[in-house]
Design a protein around this motif. Sequence first.
Motif, PDB file in Angstrom:
ATOM      1  N   LEU A 189       7.064  -4.227   4.923  1.00  0.00           N
ATOM      2  CA  LEU A 189       7.034  -5.483   4.170  1.00  0.00           C
ATOM      3  C   LEU A 189       6.856  -5.233   2.673  1.00  0.00           C
ATOM      4  CD1 LEU A 189       4.873  -7.739   6.530  1.00  0.00           C
ATOM      5  CD2 LEU A 189       7.338  -7.351   6.508  1.00  0.00           C
ATOM      6  N   ALA A 190       6.141  -4.179   2.312  1.00  0.00           N
ATOM      7  CA  ALA A 190       5.919  -3.874   0.893  1.00  0.00           C
ATOM      8  C   ALA A 190       7.182  -3.341   0.230  1.00  0.00           C
ATOM      9  CB  ALA A 190       4.791  -2.856   0.754  1.00  0.00           C
ATOM     10  N   CYS A 191       8.167  -2.916   1.037  1.00  0.00           N
ATOM     11  CA  CYS A 191       9.422  -2.400   0.487  1.00  0.00           C
ATOM     12  C   CYS A 191      10.484  -3.486   0.353  1.00  0.00           C
ATOM     13  CB  CYS A 191       9.955  -1.277   1.378  1.00  0.00           C
ATOM     14  SG  CYS A 191       8.971   0.229   1.311  1.00  0.00           S
ATOM     15  N   ARG A 192      10.102  -4.722   0.556  1.00  0.00           N
ATOM     16  CA  ARG A 192      11.091  -5.789   0.513  1.00  0.00           C
ATOM     17  C   ARG A 192      11.621  -6.019  -0.909  1.00  0.00           C
ATOM     18  NH1 ARG A 192       6.122  -8.214   0.895  1.00  0.00           N
ATOM     19  NH2 ARG A 192       5.653  -9.856  -0.629  1.00  0.00           N
ATOM     20  N   THR A 215      14.043  -1.725  -1.029  1.00  0.00           N
ATOM     21  CA  THR A 215      15.152  -1.322  -0.160  1.00  0.00           C
ATOM     22  C   THR A 215      15.325  -2.235   1.045  1.00  0.00           C
ATOM     23  OG1 THR A 215      13.673   0.223   1.003  1.00  0.00           O
ATOM     24  CG2 THR A 215      15.004   1.117  -0.807  1.00  0.00           C
ATOM     25  N   VAL A 216      14.279  -2.939   1.431  1.00  0.00           N
ATOM     26  CA  VAL A 216      14.329  -3.803   2.622  1.00  0.00           C
ATOM     27  C   VAL A 216      14.564  -5.239   2.189  1.00  0.00           C
ATOM     28  CG1 VAL A 216      13.042  -4.658   4.626  1.00  0.00           C
ATOM     29  CG2 VAL A 216      12.797  -2.271   3.909  1.00  0.00           C
ATOM     30  N   ALA A 265       8.682  -8.450  10.881  1.00  0.00           N
ATOM     31  CA  ALA A 265       7.276  -8.850  11.010  1.00  0.00           C
ATOM     32  C   ALA A 265       6.973  -9.520  12.351  1.00  0.00           C
ATOM     33  CB  ALA A 265       6.883  -9.754   9.840  1.00  0.00           C
ATOM     34  N   PRO A 266       7.679 -10.587  12.737  1.00  0.00           N
ATOM     35  CA  PRO A 266       7.355 -11.196  14.037  1.00  0.00           C
ATOM     36  C   PRO A 266       7.723 -10.316  15.223  1.00  0.00           C
ATOM     37  CG  PRO A 266       9.268 -12.265  13.051  1.00  0.00           C
ATOM     38  CD  PRO A 266       8.698 -11.363  12.009  1.00  0.00           C
ATOM     39  N   LEU A 267       8.771  -9.488  15.068  1.00  0.00           N
ATOM     40  CA  LEU A 267       9.172  -8.617  16.171  1.00  0.00           C
ATOM     41  C   LEU A 267       8.085  -7.589  16.479  1.00  0.00           C
ATOM     42  CD1 LEU A 267      11.353  -7.687  18.162  1.00  0.00           C
ATOM     43  CD2 LEU A 267      12.274  -6.235  16.342  1.00  0.00           C
ATOM     44  N   VAL A 268       7.579  -6.925  15.442  1.00  0.00           N
ATOM     45  CA  VAL A 268       6.546  -5.908  15.653  1.00  0.00           C
ATOM     46  C   VAL A 268       5.225  -6.557  16.071  1.00  0.00           C
ATOM     47  CG1 VAL A 268       5.225  -4.056  14.562  1.00  0.00           C
ATOM     48  CG2 VAL A 268       7.659  -4.316  14.060  1.00  0.00           C
ATOM     49  N   THR A 269       4.939  -7.741  15.531  1.00  0.00           N
ATOM     50  CA  THR A 269       3.738  -8.463  15.951  1.00  0.00           C
ATOM     51  C   THR A 269       3.811  -8.809  17.432  1.00  0.00           C
ATOM     52  OG1 THR A 269       3.457  -9.393  13.729  1.00  0.00           O
ATOM     53  CG2 THR A 269       2.306 -10.492  15.531  1.00  0.00           C
ATOM     54  N   ALA A 270       5.008  -9.162  17.898  1.00  0.00           N
ATOM     55  CA  ALA A 270       5.193  -9.462  19.319  1.00  0.00           C
ATOM     56  C   ALA A 270       4.958  -8.214  20.167  1.00  0.00           C
ATOM     57  CB  ALA A 270       6.597 -10.008  19.565  1.00  0.00           C
ATOM     58  N   ALA A 289      -3.095  -6.651   3.657  1.00  0.00           N
ATOM     59  CA  ALA A 289      -2.244  -5.729   2.918  1.00  0.00           C
ATOM     60  C   ALA A 289      -1.404  -6.466   1.881  1.00  0.00           C
ATOM     61  CB  ALA A 289      -1.342  -4.972   3.885  1.00  0.00           C
ATOM     62  N   GLN A 290      -0.922  -7.645   2.236  1.00  0.00           N
ATOM     63  CA  GLN A 290      -0.103  -8.414   1.283  1.00  0.00           C
ATOM     64  C   GLN A 290      -0.931  -8.900   0.100  1.00  0.00           C
ATOM     65  OE1 GLN A 290       3.397  -8.852   1.391  1.00  0.00           O
ATOM     66  NE2 GLN A 290       2.941  -7.179   2.814  1.00  0.00           N
ATOM     67  N   LEU A 291      -2.173  -9.260   0.339  1.00  0.00           N
ATOM     68  CA  LEU A 291      -3.059  -9.664  -0.765  1.00  0.00           C
ATOM     69  C   LEU A 291      -3.306  -8.482  -1.701  1.00  0.00           C
ATOM     70  CD1 LEU A 291      -5.649 -11.896   1.134  1.00  0.00           C
ATOM     71  CD2 LEU A 291      -3.844 -12.654  -0.441  1.00  0.00           C
ATOM     72  N   LEU A 292      -3.524  -7.300  -1.120  1.00  0.00           N
ATOM     73  CA  LEU A 292      -3.710  -6.112  -1.952  1.00  0.00           C
ATOM     74  C   LEU A 292      -2.427  -5.784  -2.698  1.00  0.00           C
ATOM     75  CD1 LEU A 292      -5.336  -3.687  -2.917  1.00  0.00           C
ATOM     76  CD2 LEU A 292      -4.662  -2.486  -0.822  1.00  0.00           C
ATOM     77  N   LEU A 293      -1.293  -5.893  -2.023  1.00  0.00           N
ATOM     78  CA  LEU A 293       0.000  -5.634  -2.668  1.00  0.00           C
ATOM     79  C   LEU A 293       0.196  -6.548  -3.868  1.00  0.00           C
ATOM     80  CD1 LEU A 293       2.864  -4.407  -2.754  1.00  0.00           C
ATOM     81  CD2 LEU A 293       3.566  -6.192  -1.135  1.00  0.00           C
ATOM     82  N   ARG A 294      -0.081  -7.818  -3.683  1.00  0.00           N
ATOM     83  CA  ARG A 294       0.086  -8.781  -4.780  1.00  0.00           C
ATOM     84  C   ARG A 294      -0.795  -8.412  -5.966  1.00  0.00           C
ATOM     85  NH1 ARG A 294      -0.947 -15.337  -4.174  1.00  0.00           N
ATOM     86  NH2 ARG A 294      -0.447 -15.891  -6.341  1.00  0.00           N
ATOM     87  N   HIS A 295      -2.024  -7.998  -5.673  1.00  0.00           N
ATOM     88  CA  HIS A 295      -2.944  -7.621  -6.749  1.00  0.00           C
ATOM     89  C   HIS A 295      -2.462  -6.363  -7.468  1.00  0.00           C
ATOM     90  CE1 HIS A 295      -6.598  -7.283  -9.033  1.00  0.00           C
ATOM     91  NE2 HIS A 295      -6.936  -6.125  -8.458  1.00  0.00           N
TER      92      HIS A 295
END
Length: 271
Positions: free
Chosen positions: A169-172, A190-191, A200-205, A233-239
């Motif tokens: 997700l961080a490579c999006r 790259t993603v 995201a939902p596939l791996v969560t499943a 992780a997304q909150l840290l990424l944003r920061h």
Amino acid sequence: MTSMDGERADAARAPVADGIRFAFGTLTVLPVRLTRWDRGAARSGMLAAPAAGLVVGAGAAGAGALPLLAGAPPLLAAVAAVAVPAVLTRALHLDGLADTADGLGSGRPAEDALGIMKRSDIGPFGVVTLVLVLLGQIAAVAGLYAESAARGAVAVVVAAVTARLALTLACRTGVPPARPDGLGAAVAGTVSVRSAAVAAPLVTAVCAAAGALLGPADAVRHALAAVAGLIAAQLLLRHCVRRFGGVTGDVFGALAETAATVALVVLTLGW
């Protein structure tokens, strides 16, 4: 050529096998020969990152099972399970976590903070962060092993997969690199957002399915743990993007360790 056409062309030029080699060659110490190092391979590789996490998690689960079978207490089993991901990644994620903590904690401008992160030594912020994260992971896994060997094993696998999904997700597209070189620059953006939204939902499943092996309620529990890890992780990424101007290899390591730790902690909660 549109961006979508470009993405399809990259995918065509990067077979699945090349993506898997890229994922395992960059995210693990397993003897995988990298055949390509380009944006197409990086895209396929980062989409395959959760598969690398599955292998790392399986190794951690196996290492934790051995002490338990020998009659050792859950704490020793937890130490073994937490040690395996560090060994299989040459501790690069932990090193990235420490460097990112030093950079964020320095209070310096972005360029100076990035310079601090490139140093080979670890500062006080990094040391404290490493100690707390490792203690948190060991305490969480020990508590889960105390409940049952199966619960601990599933937890470490789910945590490892969640950690690598956080990297996908961080490579999006839209997340820039903080430097023009290094692993961060090689994989950043790259993603596609669409691919990330599918992954995201596939791996969560898949995490939910793993939890379902323990019971119906655990399917929800493990899915929520994965989601919580990804949110952290997304909150840290944003920061980090706001603070450094983008992502680096160190930031990716910090994201992986954050996602894994939060997922493990959530699994220990009594709900």
